[in-house]
Motif scaffolding. Structure first.
Motif, PDB file in Angstrom:
ATOM      1  N   GLY A  91     -14.765 -19.651 -17.961  1.00  0.00           N
ATOM      2  CA  GLY A  91     -15.747 -19.946 -16.732  1.00  0.00           C
ATOM      3  C   GLY A  91     -16.141 -20.730 -16.195  1.00  0.00           C
ATOM      4  N   ALA A  92     -15.936 -21.735 -16.771  1.00  0.00           N
ATOM      5  CA  ALA A  92     -16.166 -23.753 -16.307  1.00  0.00           C
ATOM      6  C   ALA A  92     -15.266 -24.382 -15.215  1.00  0.00           C
ATOM      7  CB  ALA A  92     -16.095 -24.583 -17.741  1.00  0.00           C
ATOM      8  N   ASP A  93     -13.982 -23.490 -15.884  1.00  0.00           N
ATOM      9  CA  ASP A  93     -12.896 -24.191 -14.783  1.00  0.00           C
ATOM     10  C   ASP A  93     -12.958 -23.111 -13.122  1.00  0.00           C
ATOM     11  OD1 ASP A  93     -11.222 -24.818 -13.459  1.00  0.00           O
ATOM     12  OD2 ASP A  93      -9.378 -23.795 -14.837  1.00  0.00           O
ATOM     13  N   LEU A 108      -8.498 -27.374 -20.321  1.00  0.00           N
ATOM     14  CA  LEU A 108      -8.914 -26.502 -19.565  1.00  0.00           C
ATOM     15  C   LEU A 108      -8.476 -25.675 -20.325  1.00  0.00           C
ATOM     16  CD1 LEU A 108      -7.094 -27.391 -16.660  1.00  0.00           C
ATOM     17  CD2 LEU A 108      -9.307 -27.003 -16.615  1.00  0.00           C
ATOM     18  N   VAL A 109      -9.369 -24.447 -20.493  1.00  0.00           N
ATOM     19  CA  VAL A 109      -9.015 -22.640 -21.350  1.00  0.00           C
ATOM     20  C   VAL A 109      -8.676 -21.672 -19.739  1.00  0.00           C
ATOM     21  CG1 VAL A 109     -10.387 -21.770 -22.962  1.00  0.00           C
ATOM     22  CG2 VAL A 109     -11.115 -23.741 -22.983  1.00  0.00           C
ATOM     23  N   TYR A 110      -7.529 -21.065 -20.408  1.00  0.00           N
ATOM     24  CA  TYR A 110      -7.114 -19.603 -19.227  1.00  0.00           C
ATOM     25  C   TYR A 110      -7.353 -18.860 -20.687  1.00  0.00           C
ATOM     26  CZ  TYR A 110      -4.978 -23.029 -16.251  1.00  0.00           C
ATOM     27  OH  TYR A 110      -4.532 -24.579 -15.157  1.00  0.00           O
ATOM     28  N   LEU A 111      -8.109 -17.677 -19.923  1.00  0.00           N
ATOM     29  CA  LEU A 111      -8.090 -16.684 -20.763  1.00  0.00           C
ATOM     30  C   LEU A 111      -6.546 -15.869 -20.081  1.00  0.00           C
ATOM     31  CD1 LEU A 111     -11.167 -15.326 -19.674  1.00  0.00           C
ATOM     32  CD2 LEU A 111     -11.237 -16.554 -21.360  1.00  0.00           C
ATOM     33  N   ASP A 113      -3.804 -12.239 -21.768  1.00  0.00           N
ATOM     34  CA  ASP A 113      -3.505 -11.402 -22.064  1.00  0.00           C
ATOM     35  C   ASP A 113      -2.442 -11.560 -23.405  1.00  0.00           C
ATOM     36  OD1 ASP A 113      -1.476 -11.616 -20.411  1.00  0.00           O
ATOM     37  OD2 ASP A 113      -1.847  -9.737 -20.093  1.00  0.00           O
ATOM     38  N   GLY A 114      -1.793 -12.822 -24.092  1.00  0.00           N
ATOM     39  CA  GLY A 114      -0.891 -12.743 -24.302  1.00  0.00           C
ATOM     40  C   GLY A 114      -1.416 -13.675 -25.710  1.00  0.00           C
ATOM     41  N   PRO A 115      -0.498 -14.025 -26.301  1.00  0.00           N
ATOM     42  CA  PRO A 115      -0.854 -14.712 -28.083  1.00  0.00           C
ATOM     43  C   PRO A 115      -1.874 -15.760 -27.540  1.00  0.00           C
ATOM     44  CG  PRO A 115       1.549 -15.031 -27.453  1.00  0.00           C
ATOM     45  CD  PRO A 115       0.805 -14.313 -26.225  1.00  0.00           C
ATOM     46  N   PRO A 116      -2.649 -16.854 -28.416  1.00  0.00           N
ATOM     47  CA  PRO A 116      -3.291 -18.685 -27.748  1.00  0.00           C
ATOM     48  C   PRO A 116      -2.556 -19.278 -28.566  1.00  0.00           C
ATOM     49  CG  PRO A 116      -4.189 -16.795 -30.111  1.00  0.00           C
ATOM     50  CD  PRO A 116      -3.210 -15.959 -29.740  1.00  0.00           C
ATOM     51  N   ARG A 117      -2.572 -20.040 -27.559  1.00  0.00           N
ATOM     52  CA  ARG A 117      -2.272 -22.003 -27.754  1.00  0.00           C
ATOM     53  C   ARG A 117      -2.646 -22.589 -27.369  1.00  0.00           C
ATOM     54  NH1 ARG A 117       3.716 -21.405 -24.924  1.00  0.00           N
ATOM     55  NH2 ARG A 117       3.736 -23.562 -25.696  1.00  0.00           N
ATOM     56  N   LYS A 118      -1.424 -23.287 -27.471  1.00  0.00           N
ATOM     57  CA  LYS A 118      -2.746 -24.947 -27.184  1.00  0.00           C
ATOM     58  C   LYS A 118      -1.486 -26.157 -26.914  1.00  0.00           C
ATOM     59  CE  LYS A 118      -7.190 -25.075 -29.917  1.00  0.00           C
ATOM     60  NZ  LYS A 118      -7.493 -25.482 -31.149  1.00  0.00           N
ATOM     61  N   PHE A 119      -1.861 -26.968 -25.975  1.00  0.00           N
ATOM     62  CA  PHE A 119      -0.977 -27.708 -25.619  1.00  0.00           C
ATOM     63  C   PHE A 119      -1.569 -29.049 -24.521  1.00  0.00           C
ATOM     64  CE2 PHE A 119      -0.671 -24.419 -22.083  1.00  0.00           C
ATOM     65  CZ  PHE A 119      -0.547 -25.841 -21.034  1.00  0.00           C
ATOM     66  N   LYS A 120      -0.959 -30.348 -24.591  1.00  0.00           N
ATOM     67  CA  LYS A 120      -1.058 -31.334 -23.869  1.00  0.00           C
ATOM     68  C   LYS A 120      -0.744 -31.356 -23.127  1.00  0.00           C
ATOM     69  CE  LYS A 120      -4.736 -34.294 -27.089  1.00  0.00           C
ATOM     70  NZ  LYS A 120      -5.161 -35.816 -26.887  1.00  0.00           N
ATOM     71  N   VAL A 121      -1.129 -32.091 -21.677  1.00  0.00           N
ATOM     72  CA  VAL A 121      -0.598 -32.486 -20.226  1.00  0.00           C
ATOM     73  C   VAL A 121      -0.750 -33.831 -20.084  1.00  0.00           C
ATOM     74  CG1 VAL A 121       0.307 -32.187 -18.593  1.00  0.00           C
ATOM     75  CG2 VAL A 121       0.243 -30.169 -19.548  1.00  0.00           C
ATOM     76  N   GLY A 122      -0.380 -35.319 -20.634  1.00  0.00           N
ATOM     77  CA  GLY A 122      -1.195 -36.185 -20.724  1.00  0.00           C
ATOM     78  C   GLY A 122      -2.334 -35.882 -21.763  1.00  0.00           C
ATOM     79  N   ASN A 123      -3.631 -36.608 -21.380  1.00  0.00           N
ATOM     80  CA  ASN A 123      -4.821 -36.825 -22.377  1.00  0.00           C
ATOM     81  C   ASN A 123      -5.796 -36.022 -22.097  1.00  0.00           C
ATOM     82  OD1 ASN A 123      -3.701 -39.319 -22.443  1.00  0.00           O
ATOM     83  ND2 ASN A 123      -4.423 -39.878 -21.730  1.00  0.00           N
ATOM     84  N   GLU A 125      -6.301 -31.557 -22.643  1.00  0.00           N
ATOM     85  CA  GLU A 125      -5.664 -30.093 -23.695  1.00  0.00           C
ATOM     86  C   GLU A 125      -5.957 -29.188 -23.277  1.00  0.00           C
ATOM     87  OE1 GLU A 125      -8.316 -27.969 -27.195  1.00  0.00           O
ATOM     88  OE2 GLU A 125      -7.318 -30.445 -27.683  1.00  0.00           O
ATOM     89  N   VAL A 126      -5.061 -28.507 -22.913  1.00  0.00           N
ATOM     90  CA  VAL A 126      -4.856 -26.664 -22.429  1.00  0.00           C
ATOM     91  C   VAL A 126      -5.266 -25.923 -23.437  1.00  0.00           C
ATOM     92  CG1 VAL A 126      -3.759 -25.294 -20.531  1.00  0.00           C
ATOM     93  CG2 VAL A 126      -3.834 -28.086 -20.710  1.00  0.00           C
TER      94      VAL A 126
END
Length: 205
Positions: A91-93, A108-111, A113-123, A125-126
């Protein structure tokens, strides 16, 4: 037979500057350990850069800005493609992309239909946040973003200026795609959009 390192190096040498690289690109050339060791050596000798865990890229330079790193959206889209899942902005994005908000999300948060995950691009967080297939199967480029934004908005407190902006955005959407996306929207969002067009039903026929 060529060594794993040599084969991977030759394949990477053919890639364009700024190309994203994943260890899975080289499946079948050797073991997972051998592939990772080859990529590690190439990072060490400067042939590629490590972006984040499990993601690399070929160096790309700009005459003014210097070395560039791949954009977050590009990385997210490539991960989704590799994992064969769908992603859509949260929503915010979505609000920010539509020009309905000037606030730049700190993460940045993406919705998906796959498994959840986190990663960073520079500083930055995605996050990939698991959701229902329905929320990532909308068809309209504009209407899907609008609905995603409205799902996380207090509709009762929205001012007339913002409502008019949303109406103008939706007027640019294909009516059939808008109808399809409304059929997958929550009731409160459907009713909100229908009320925007209550005196102009051409978009919703």
């Amino acid at each position: 037979m060529k060594k794993v390192h040599t084969q991977i190096e030759q394949l990477i040498a053919r890639k364009k500057p700024g190309a994203l690289i994943f260890p899975t690109d080289f499946r079948g050339l050797g073991t997972e350990t051998a592939i990772k060791q080859a990529l590690f050596r190439m990072v060490r000798n400067g042939m590629i850069r490590r972006l984040t865990h499990g993601i690399y890229y070929t160096p790309k330079k700009d005459e003014i800005l210097g070395e560039l790193i791949p954009g977050v959206e590009e990385v997210a889209a490539m991960i989704a493609k590799k994992e064969r899942v769908h992603i859509v902005p949260s929503g915010a994005d979505a609000m920010n992309r539509l020009g309905l908000s000037t606030q730049v999300p700190l993460k940045l948060v993406y919705l998906t239909d796959g498994p959840p995950r986190k990663f960073k691009v520079g500083n930055l967080e995605v996050r990939f946040k698991a959701t229902t297939p329905k929320r990532v199967s909308r068809k309209g480029k504009i209407s899907s973003l609008v609905i995603l934004a409205l799902e996380e908005t207090n509709l009762q407190q929205m001012d007339d200026l913002t409502k008019n902006k949303i109406k103008r955005l939706l007027e640019q959407e294909d009516p059939q795609k808008l109808k399809h996306d409304l059929s997958l929207a929550p009731v409160r969002v459907n009713d909100f959009i229908v009320n925007l067009f209550k005196f102009d039903t051409t978009m919703l026929k």
